[in-house]
Design a protein around this motif. Sequence first.
Motif, short mmCIF file in Angstrom:
data_model
loop_
_atom_site.label_atom_id
_atom_site.label_comp_id
_atom_site.label_asym_id
_atom_site.label_seq_id
_atom_site.Cartn_x
_atom_site.Cartn_y
_atom_site.Cartn_z
N ASN A 85 0.86 -1.18 0.00
CA ASN A 85 0.00 0.00 0.00
C ASN A 85 0.89 1.23 0.00
N PRO A 99 0.50 4.77 -1.49
CA PRO A 99 -0.21 5.84 -2.20
C PRO A 99 0.71 6.91 -2.77
N ALA A 116 -3.61 0.92 -2.73
CA ALA A 116 -4.03 2.33 -2.80
C ALA A 116 -4.84 2.62 -4.06
N LYS A 149 -7.35 1.08 -5.13
CA LYS A 149 -8.78 0.81 -4.95
C LYS A 149 -9.55 2.11 -4.72
N ASP A 150 -9.06 2.95 -3.83
CA ASP A 150 -9.73 4.23 -3.58
C ASP A 150 -9.46 5.22 -4.71
N PHE A 151 -8.25 5.20 -5.24
CA PHE A 151 -7.88 6.14 -6.32
C PHE A 151 -8.79 5.96 -7.53
N TRP A 152 -9.07 4.71 -7.87
CA TRP A 152 -9.90 4.40 -9.02
C TRP A 152 -11.36 4.16 -8.65
N GLN A 153 -11.68 4.19 -7.35
CA GLN A 153 -13.03 3.90 -6.90
C GLN A 153 -13.55 2.60 -7.52
N ASP A 200 -15.30 -0.68 -8.27
CA ASP A 200 -16.62 -1.19 -7.91
C ASP A 200 -16.93 -2.43 -8.73
#
Length: 241
Positions: A79, A81, A154, A156-160, A162
Motif C-alpha cells: 500500500n 499511495p 491504494a 482501490k480508492d484512487f480508481w473507486q 466497484d
Amino acid sequence: MASLFHLPSSLSFHKICHSPIRASHSHYRISVKNESPLPKLSKISEFSSKTVNFLLSGSLALALSLTGVGIAEGKVGVNKPELLPKEFTSVIDVAGFLSDGQLLLHMKGTKMLMIIIICSQEKRLAQEITDIEKDTGFKLRVLAQNYPDTPGLAIKDFWQVDDRTIVFVADPTFGNILNFNVGATVDLDIPRSFWSRLAGTYGNMFYWKEKGEDASIEAAVMAISSCLREPVGPNNCSEVK
C-alpha cells in the motif's frame, strides 16, 4: 548554415491518439518515409525499453492468480499511495513498460511532405478506455508494475473500484504478465474462461519477451475492448481478438 530539410508551406501535420497502433519495444522513435511506389519507414533512432527483472517473492494482493482470475493468496500486500499520480488517470505505468510515442516524417528527397505525431501509448490506451466506458458502462483500469514497486492497494480508492470495474495488473512476477481483477457485474456478462484465454494468448512469457511488455498490454486492452462490445449471449467473447 543551410537547413537539412526543406519545409514547404504545404507541410501537413497529423496527430494519432487512438488505438490500435501496434506498439514497438521502444520508448521514442523517429522514422523517415521516402516517397516511392512502395514506401517504407526507416528508423533513425530507437531507445530500448527497460529489461524486466523477475521478482520471486510476494505479489500485489489485488493481483490475480495464474489462472487469470481470482485473488492471490498468501502474499504480502503493498500500500504505497505515494506512487499514485497527482491527477486521475485510468492508466498508471509505474514500471515504465509503455512506449512514449513516435514521430514519423514523410519525405521526398530532402523535402518534407508530412509529419505524423503518434501520441504516447499511455494516452492512446487512456483514450480507448474512455471510449469503452462511454460505450459499455464498464470501467477498465490498467496498472503496469514490477512488484514491490507499486501503489498496490491504494489504487482501490484512487480508481473507486466497484462491481463494474476491471483492474488489469501488468506484472511479470509470475511469468505471465497479464492479471485481472473482475467486478461482480462484469463477471455476469463476461465468461471467466475469457480472462484465462486472454492471459494465455498475450500474457505468456514467450509473447511479451519477444514482442515487448508494451505490445502485450496494448493487445490485451484491445481484446478486452472487443469483448465488452459484443452482445451478451452463450457465445460472447468466445475468441480473443
